[in-house]
Design an enzyme around this catalytic site. Structure first.
Site, PDB file in Angstrom:
ATOM      1  N   GLU A 255       0.810  -1.232   0.000  1.00 13.46           N
ATOM      2  CA  GLU A 255       0.000   0.000   0.000  1.00 13.46           C
ATOM      3  C   GLU A 255       0.835   1.270   0.000  1.00 13.46           C
ATOM      4  O   GLU A 255       0.442   2.270  -0.574  1.00 13.46           O
ATOM      5  CB  GLU A 255      -0.944   0.003   1.205  1.00 13.46           C
ATOM      6  CG  GLU A 255      -2.007   1.063   1.134  1.00 13.46           C
ATOM      7  CD  GLU A 255      -3.198   0.760   2.029  1.00 13.46           C
ATOM      8  OE1 GLU A 255      -3.726   1.703   2.630  1.00 13.46           O
ATOM      9  OE2 GLU A 255      -3.605  -0.417   2.129  1.00 13.46           O
TER      10      GLU A 255
ATOM     11  N   ASP B 127      -3.044  -3.264   2.865  1.00 12.42           N
ATOM     12  CA  ASP B 127      -3.669  -3.475   4.177  1.00 12.42           C
ATOM     13  C   ASP B 127      -4.989  -4.229   4.008  1.00 12.42           C
ATOM     14  O   ASP B 127      -5.706  -4.031   3.027  1.00 12.42           O
ATOM     15  CB  ASP B 127      -3.934  -2.134   4.860  1.00 12.42           C
ATOM     16  CG  ASP B 127      -2.646  -1.385   5.169  1.00 12.42           C
ATOM     17  OD1 ASP B 127      -1.578  -2.022   5.193  1.00 12.42           O
ATOM     18  OD2 ASP B 127      -2.722  -0.161   5.377  1.00 12.42           O
TER      19      ASP B 127
ATOM     20  N   TYR C 114      -1.744  -3.731  13.069  1.00 10.39           N
ATOM     21  CA  TYR C 114      -2.593  -2.857  12.273  1.00 10.39           C
ATOM     22  C   TYR C 114      -3.531  -2.062  13.185  1.00 10.39           C
ATOM     23  O   TYR C 114      -4.243  -2.640  14.009  1.00 10.39           O
ATOM     24  CB  TYR C 114      -3.406  -3.696  11.289  1.00 10.39           C
ATOM     25  CG  TYR C 114      -4.094  -2.881  10.220  1.00 10.39           C
ATOM     26  CD1 TYR C 114      -3.356  -2.049   9.386  1.00 10.39           C
ATOM     27  CD2 TYR C 114      -5.467  -2.934  10.054  1.00 10.39           C
ATOM     28  CE1 TYR C 114      -3.975  -1.301   8.396  1.00 10.39           C
ATOM     29  CE2 TYR C 114      -6.096  -2.191   9.068  1.00 10.39           C
ATOM     30  CZ  TYR C 114      -5.347  -1.368   8.246  1.00 10.39           C
ATOM     31  OH  TYR C 114      -5.955  -0.614   7.279  1.00 10.39           O
TER      32      TYR C 114
END
Length: 743
Positions: free
Chosen positions: A7, A108, A315
């Site tokens: 990403e 992600d 995350y």
């Protein structure tokens, strides 16, 4: 060639370093850095490249850009097109995509990440339709997680990507059409347009409604009666009358009259209470905790994202509050057995069994936020370390014991009146040793027994009044948004940031501006659907259904457009009232007080040249005015100057800290004082007898300047330039520059 797409650039770099057998080679492709290495088993080239989040954006065709020619409601059913936002990244994807035999999406794992990956894949498939592709999922950019993810590739979740895409389309259509309608109705175009949004407006309504509640609150006076006692060891005890609030002053006065010199202990009640161990961090809980130690929601998430991409935490966008069985929790704690947290880690590791707390929400996409690797303090700046430490300590705390308090409730008799004192002492720190944030302080009382006699050394009666309900802090507002289904874990902090950038709110806790009142009051009265959370939470549920594969994206988009048509019917039926309400409200937003010279309103105004100033409504009879800064959005706050009676002003510039200008009149007086002081410091230069001997002084104005009060050569040149400007119509500034050249 195997192409891996992450990403962001930093994520690509870390993934390449983890997967490559040796240091990957940095290769420039179409102006973008990529990381290349060879598969030792197949001699296949592997290239890892990072995107920059979304590389394309949704928009309307250019024909719809003219606000004056295209009605706002035409945007509802307008075509939505996709345009590239990062030309170099798109070019690199096309070039590498042509060569690729296999593409792995490693963005992600959430709606946004899935959509970003599919956007990149679609660009590649246009130049290489038959390319093979797969997907890897991970929750931390660490060696164990990344190697495990690439050893077990999966399929792309196109339903999840569609859910992300539907959000983009819905937010674009709702935001663009409603923003255009309200801005035109209010006459607020250009940079000062009135932003309206599907999630933004209900959120703003919550803030405005809370402020109205505060304004409607009527304070009620009450009185407190307190006393100070001293025991035989000279220990002081502060006690309060059993009636915490006296609503009648006469009653409080009567108690004050009878308070004598001695107090006796009438009862002592000792007990124990426990503080429950906190649950693991999800996004909402993390933002709330970060907010309590001074971080804004957007700043907390920005730092958390950086810590994640650098491999330090997991995350940060997650709803989960239950650690999954797949995480070896003991091994995760062992990471910290060396370094600044070793004392805490070693104490936990000494336990026979590690049983973490469990929150109410359990999801399968990502675990709660936990520290993924050990960071050194020298690797992070102060702010980053502060949030990293918060995550580490919360992680440790979830394995700890409950904290235990010893409490004491003591009642005293003073001349027949009952007084009370409560004490508390932390006897077992438990989880609070690991996680010391916002801990209540000990309230210690001396050892007391029933029948003890103490001296009364002081008494006081305090007059107070009830306070209005508090405004929303960012953490509290995000929790409320979650409860009402407004936005998602990934977007709520962005919504709040947008409210600040649009000058709808300022300060923290959030305080709405008069513009907010004007917008929300007009909408609540004439188009209430826009301000209610029910509509947007229904759309959120529909988007969840897309992600779960229960409904198709087209059906949800159609339903959202139908809702929006209904909103525009409300607006059309009340168009004149909305316009009048908005314009009246926005005029009030410019008022900063009354003119001290004539009593008329002082308002923020613009000159013909576009500069801003505070002017009097009594003009031309009254010329009172005050200057304002050239740039930045002006916020008129509720605070008023005690000396001048006008509102304080705050200046908002995007990307910068708000400038607390304060009272504009005080500010101007201070500025003039500084200018005069600077002028006084300048050395006096005698003026020659013949003015025309000075370089740059023209003969035409020499006679006029002979009798002027001039002390320096610079003042002489400035006066000359003004006189020449009058005579020649040339700008005085140009004449001054000419004089410098002559000199």
């Amino acid at each position: 060639m195997h192409l891996i797409i992450a990403e962001k650039h930093i994520a690509a770099k870390r993934i390449a370093k983890i997967l490559a057998p040796k240091e990957p080679k940095q290769v420039r492709v179409s102006g973008m850095d990529t990381f290349e290495y060879k598969n030792p088993d197949a001699e296949d080239r592997i290239i890892v490249m990072g995107l920059s989040g979304h590389i394309v954006q949704l928009d309307f065709p250019k024909a719809y850009n003219n606000w004056q020619k295209i009605d706002a409601n035409e945007l509802i059913d307008a075509e939505v097109i996709t345009t590239p936002t990062h030309v170099k990244i798109v070019a690199a994807l096309r070039k590498l995509g042509k060569e690729a035999t296999h593409v792995t999406i490693a963005t992600d794992y959430d709606r946004e990440g899935e959509l970003i990956g599919v956007e990149a894949l679609n660009i590649i498939r246009k130049v290489n339709p038959d390319v093979e592709f797969d997907r890897v999922f991970y929750s931390a950019i660490t060696k164990t997680e990344i190697e495990g993810a690439f050893a077990n590739p999966a399929s792309i979740d196109f339903d999840l990507a569609d859910a992300g895409h539907s959000r983009q389309v819905i937010d674009l259509v709702w935001g663009a059409s409603l923003t255009r309608y309200l801005s035109i109705s209010a006459g607020r175009l250009g940079k000062l347009f009135l932003s309206v949004g599907r999630v933004q407006s209900p959120t703003l309504a919550l803030i405005v409604d809370k402020e109205k509640e505060r304004q409607a609150f009527v304070s009620k006076p009450y009185w407190e009666v307190n006393a100070t006692l001293k025991d035989n060891d000279d220990a002081l005890v502060n006690v309060q009358h059993k009636n915490s609030k006296f609503w009648e002053k006469e009653e409080a006065d009567a108690v004050m009259e009878v308070i004598g010199d001695k107090a006796s202990v009438s009862s002592v009640d000792s007990s124990k209470k426990t503080d429950k161990v906190p649950t693991p961090f999800n996004t909402t809980e993390f933002i709330g905790a970060a907010s309590s130690i001074g971080f804004t929601a957007s700043n907390a998430m920005r730092i958390a994202e950086s810590l994640y991409t650098n491999g330090f935490i997991s995350y940060p966008r997650t709803d989960n509050t239950v650690y999954p069985a797949s995480i070896d929790l003991r091994a995760q704690i062992e990471i910290f057995s060396k370094g600044p947290f070793r004392e805490y880690a070693q104490k936990l590791l000494a336990k026979d069994e590690l049983v973490p707390t469990r929150g109410k929400k359990e999801t399968t996409d990502h675990p709660p936020i936990y520290p993924a690797s050990l960071a050194k303090k020298s690797e992070l700046n102060e702010q980053d370390w502060k949030l990293y430490e918060l995550v580490v300590r919360r992680f440790f705390a979830t394995f700890a014991d409950e904290a235990e308090w010893e409490t004491m409730k003591v009642r005293f008799d003073i001349s027949g009146e009952e007084f009370k004192a409560n004490g508390a002492r932390l006897v077992h720190q438990g989880w609070r040793w690991y996680y010391p944030y916002n801990a209540p302080q000990d309230r210690l009382l001396p050892a007391l027994s029933e029948g003890d006699i103490l001296d009364v050394t002081g008494k006081e009666m305090l007059d107070k009044e009830t306070q209005p309900p508090g405004r929303y802090g960012q953490g509290r507002l995000i929790k409320l948004m979650e409860d009402l289904g407004l936005g998602t874990k990934a977007t709520r902090h962005e919504i709040i940031s947008k409210l600040y950038s649009r000058a709808y709110v300022h300060g923290n806790p959030l305080q709405p501006t008069k513009t907010s009142f004007a917008v929300i009051e007009a909408l609540e009265k004439y188009a209430p659907t826009i301000t209610k959370h029910d509509m947007t939470s229904q759309l959120e549920e529909d988007m969840d259904s897309i992600a779960e594969g229960k409904v198709k994206e087209d059906n949800v988009l159609k339903e959202s457009r139908t809702m929006l048509h209904e909103v525009f019917t409300e607006l059309a039926n009340n168009s004149e009232n909305i316009s009048e309400s908005l314009r009246a409200g926005l005029r009030e937003d410019k008022v900063i007080g009354e003119c001290s010279e004539c009593g008329s309103k002082l308002m923020v105004r613009r000159s013909k040249r576009g500069s801003r100033f505070i002017g009097c409504n009594g003009y031309p009879d009254c010329n009172f005015s005050l200057p304002l800064p050239k740039s930045g959005q002006i916020i008129v706050t509720e605070k008023t100057c005690e000396e001048h009676g006008i509102n304080h002003v705050k200046i908002i510039n995007p990307g910068k800290r708000p400038w607390e200008l304060g009272c504009p009149q005080c500010n101007f007086i201070e500025w003039k004082k500084t200018q005069e002081e600077e002028k006084a410091k300048q050395p006096k230069v005698p003026i020659p007898d013949k003015i025309t001997d000075v370089p740059g002084i023209g003969k035409v104005t020499a006679e006029k300047l002979k009798n002027a009060e001039i002390n320096t050569i610079d003042e002489l040149r400035q006066a000359n330039a003004i006189e020449l400007s009058k005579a020649t119509s040339l700008p005085a500034g140009k004449i001054m520059k000419w004089q410098e050249l002559v000199t």
